[in-house]
Design a protein around this motif. Structure first.
Motif, short mmCIF file in Angstrom:
data_model
loop_
_atom_site.label_atom_id
_atom_site.label_comp_id
_atom_site.label_asym_id
_atom_site.label_seq_id
_atom_site.Cartn_x
_atom_site.Cartn_y
_atom_site.Cartn_z
N ILE A 1 -33.30 2.89 -7.48
CA ILE A 1 -32.02 2.26 -7.87
C ILE A 1 -31.03 3.34 -8.26
O ILE A 1 -31.38 4.36 -8.86
CB ILE A 1 -32.19 1.25 -9.02
N ASP A 2 -29.78 3.13 -7.89
CA ASP A 2 -28.69 4.03 -8.26
C ASP A 2 -28.15 3.57 -9.61
O ASP A 2 -27.89 2.38 -9.80
CB ASP A 2 -27.61 3.99 -7.19
N LEU A 3 -28.00 4.51 -10.52
CA LEU A 3 -27.62 4.16 -11.89
C LEU A 3 -26.11 4.25 -12.11
O LEU A 3 -25.41 4.99 -11.42
CB LEU A 3 -28.36 5.07 -12.87
N VAL A 4 -25.62 3.52 -13.09
CA VAL A 4 -24.21 3.56 -13.48
C VAL A 4 -23.87 4.99 -13.91
O VAL A 4 -24.62 5.62 -14.65
CB VAL A 4 -23.95 2.58 -14.63
N LYS A 5 -22.71 5.48 -13.43
CA LYS A 5 -22.34 6.87 -13.73
C LYS A 5 -20.83 7.05 -13.61
O LYS A 5 -20.09 6.07 -13.38
CB LYS A 5 -23.07 7.84 -12.79
N ASP A 6 -20.35 8.28 -13.72
CA ASP A 6 -18.94 8.60 -13.62
C ASP A 6 -18.36 8.10 -12.29
O ASP A 6 -18.93 8.34 -11.23
CB ASP A 6 -18.74 10.12 -13.74
N HIS A 7 -17.21 7.45 -12.37
CA HIS A 7 -16.61 6.86 -11.17
C HIS A 7 -16.23 7.91 -10.13
O HIS A 7 -16.26 7.64 -8.93
CB HIS A 7 -15.37 6.04 -11.55
N TYR B 1 -14.61 2.06 -6.21
CA TYR B 1 -15.50 1.51 -7.23
C TYR B 1 -14.82 0.32 -7.89
O TYR B 1 -13.66 0.40 -8.31
CB TYR B 1 -15.83 2.56 -8.28
N ASN B 2 -15.55 -0.79 -7.97
CA ASN B 2 -15.06 -2.00 -8.63
C ASN B 2 -15.80 -2.14 -9.96
O ASN B 2 -16.96 -2.58 -9.98
CB ASN B 2 -15.31 -3.22 -7.73
N PRO B 3 -15.17 -1.75 -11.08
CA PRO B 3 -15.89 -1.75 -12.35
C PRO B 3 -16.30 -3.14 -12.83
O PRO B 3 -17.27 -3.27 -13.57
CB PRO B 3 -14.89 -1.10 -13.32
N ALA B 4 -15.58 -4.18 -12.42
CA ALA B 4 -15.92 -5.54 -12.86
C ALA B 4 -17.30 -5.95 -12.38
O ALA B 4 -18.00 -6.71 -13.06
CB ALA B 4 -14.87 -6.52 -12.36
N TYR B 5 -17.70 -5.43 -11.21
CA TYR B 5 -19.00 -5.78 -10.64
C TYR B 5 -19.98 -4.60 -10.66
O TYR B 5 -21.10 -4.73 -10.14
CB TYR B 5 -18.83 -6.27 -9.20
N ARG B 6 -19.56 -3.48 -11.21
CA ARG B 6 -20.39 -2.26 -11.23
C ARG B 6 -20.88 -1.92 -9.82
O ARG B 6 -22.06 -1.71 -9.58
CB ARG B 6 -21.59 -2.42 -12.16
N ARG B 7 -19.94 -1.85 -8.88
CA ARG B 7 -20.34 -1.59 -7.51
C ARG B 7 -19.26 -0.84 -6.74
O ARG B 7 -18.06 -0.98 -7.02
CB ARG B 7 -20.67 -2.89 -6.78
N ILE B 8 -19.72 -0.03 -5.79
CA ILE B 8 -18.84 0.51 -4.76
C ILE B 8 -18.64 -0.57 -3.71
O ILE B 8 -19.59 -1.27 -3.34
CB ILE B 8 -19.47 1.77 -4.11
N GLU B 9 -17.42 -0.71 -3.22
CA GLU B 9 -17.15 -1.62 -2.11
C GLU B 9 -16.65 -0.83 -0.92
O GLU B 9 -15.85 0.09 -1.06
CB GLU B 9 -16.10 -2.66 -2.51
N MET B 10 -17.13 -1.18 0.27
CA MET B 10 -16.62 -0.61 1.51
C MET B 10 -15.98 -1.73 2.32
O MET B 10 -16.53 -2.83 2.44
CB MET B 10 -17.72 0.07 2.34
#
Length: 320
Positions: free
Chosen positions: A194-200, A244-253
């Protein structure tokens, strides 16, 4: 893999029919979105392997370092006789570190991947480097119903899902996969990255590499649509977009229309406004405790955890 083994080949026409149906559905929806599995034809799989070696793309080298340092500890969780199932197997690079830590005659290896040619070529290479290893590849979408080879007597079934690919699923899809895996691996377990939450900033660079390989990978969906399905659209009509979408804690492409345009597919015409996007992938980032809680709800019991010194990535052992 035994000499002369007849690999199970996908039905290309059925796959193209499903791609066409899913793309029609994506283009008819609002907002427009399609599964990232359609990145992975042979060309897309090669592009992803290039992404894994990019300087900006930290997940692969970080996970490899964890496997190199802790493969023996991980293999010790598996048991003496194992059917090792790798979900989304790809190039079979990381699993070699686990295989090196396990007795060769105690492993039945089942790599599962949606890209048949890429998987089978990788299996040929693995068989040459690991003579005597029992390899039974399965060309399939592992998120859908599929049938694994039976386990030999006294063998535990263990899953390996590296690369933080679980992050590409929606929360509902991730829950569905974990429940499927918990049932499929009952009595064994799952080793998952799993990829962990980190600097944007670190995340942004990883999905917007200077060489433009990720952009080509993203645009591969449209190349496939043109080559396989006869889709028509301006060659310069779409561009790569990742954030990066911080509301969902995800990168979006996304694939973003550079101007107002039309895409024709199978007799249907789909209009894009300037700036409108086709959402092609998201990559969720997790905390260890949050992911363990999700896995526990799906039927797993959390076990050992291995993380890098920066806390960027983690491999988790989950007992089924």
């Amino acid at each position: 893999m035994k000499p002369g083994l007849d690999w199970r080949q996908p039905r290309a026409s059925a796959e193209s029919d499903q791609f066409a149906a899913d793309l029609h559905a994506a283009l008819s929806s609002s907002p427009k979105a399609i599964s990232p599995k359609y990145f992975y034809d042979e060309a897309g799989s090669r592009l992803f392997e290039q992404i894994c070696d990019l300087p900006e793309y930290y997940p692969t080298r970080t996970e490899l370092a964890l496997l190199q340092a802790h493969a023996a500890d991980m293999a010790a969780q598996f048991g003496p006789q194992v059917q090792l199932v790798e979900y989304g197997a790809g190039a079979l690079r990381k699993v070699r570190l686990l295989l090196d830590a396990m007795p060769r005659d105690a492993v039945q290896f089942v790599p599962v991947d949606i890209s048949g040619p890429h998987l089978l070529a990788a299996c040929d290479g693995l068989a040459a480097d690991y003579p005597g290893l029992a390899i039974q590849p399965l060309v399939a979408d592992f998120t859908r119903p599929h049938t694994l080879p039976p386990c030999a007597d006294g063998t535990r079934r263990v899953g390996f899902f590296p690369g933080s690919s679980i992050g590409n699923f929606t929360p509902a899809e991730a829950d569905a996969f974990l429940r499927l895996a918990a049932a499929e691996l009952a009595g064994g377990g799952l080793l998952i990255g799993i990829d962990l939450v980190k600097d944007h900033g670190v995340l942004h660079a990883a999905y917007n590499d200077a060489a433009g390989v990720t952009a080509a990978f993203n645009l591969n969906v449209l190349r496939r649509a043109r080559c396989e399905l006869g889709a028509e659209f301006p060659c310069d009509g779409f561009e790569h977009l990742a954030f990066y979408n911080p509301a969902y804690r995800r990168i979006e492409m996304h694939l973003r229309a550079t101007r107002a345009l039309e895409l024709q597919l199978g007799g249907e015409v789909y209009a894009f406004r300037e700036g409108e996007t086709l959402h092609t992938e998201h990559s969720h980032k997790y905390t260890v405790s949050g992911f363990q809680a999700m896995a526990q709800r799906a039927g797993f019991r959390p076990g050992a955890v291995w993380t890098d010194p920066q806390g960027w990535f983690a491999l988790l052992w989950l007992q089924a």
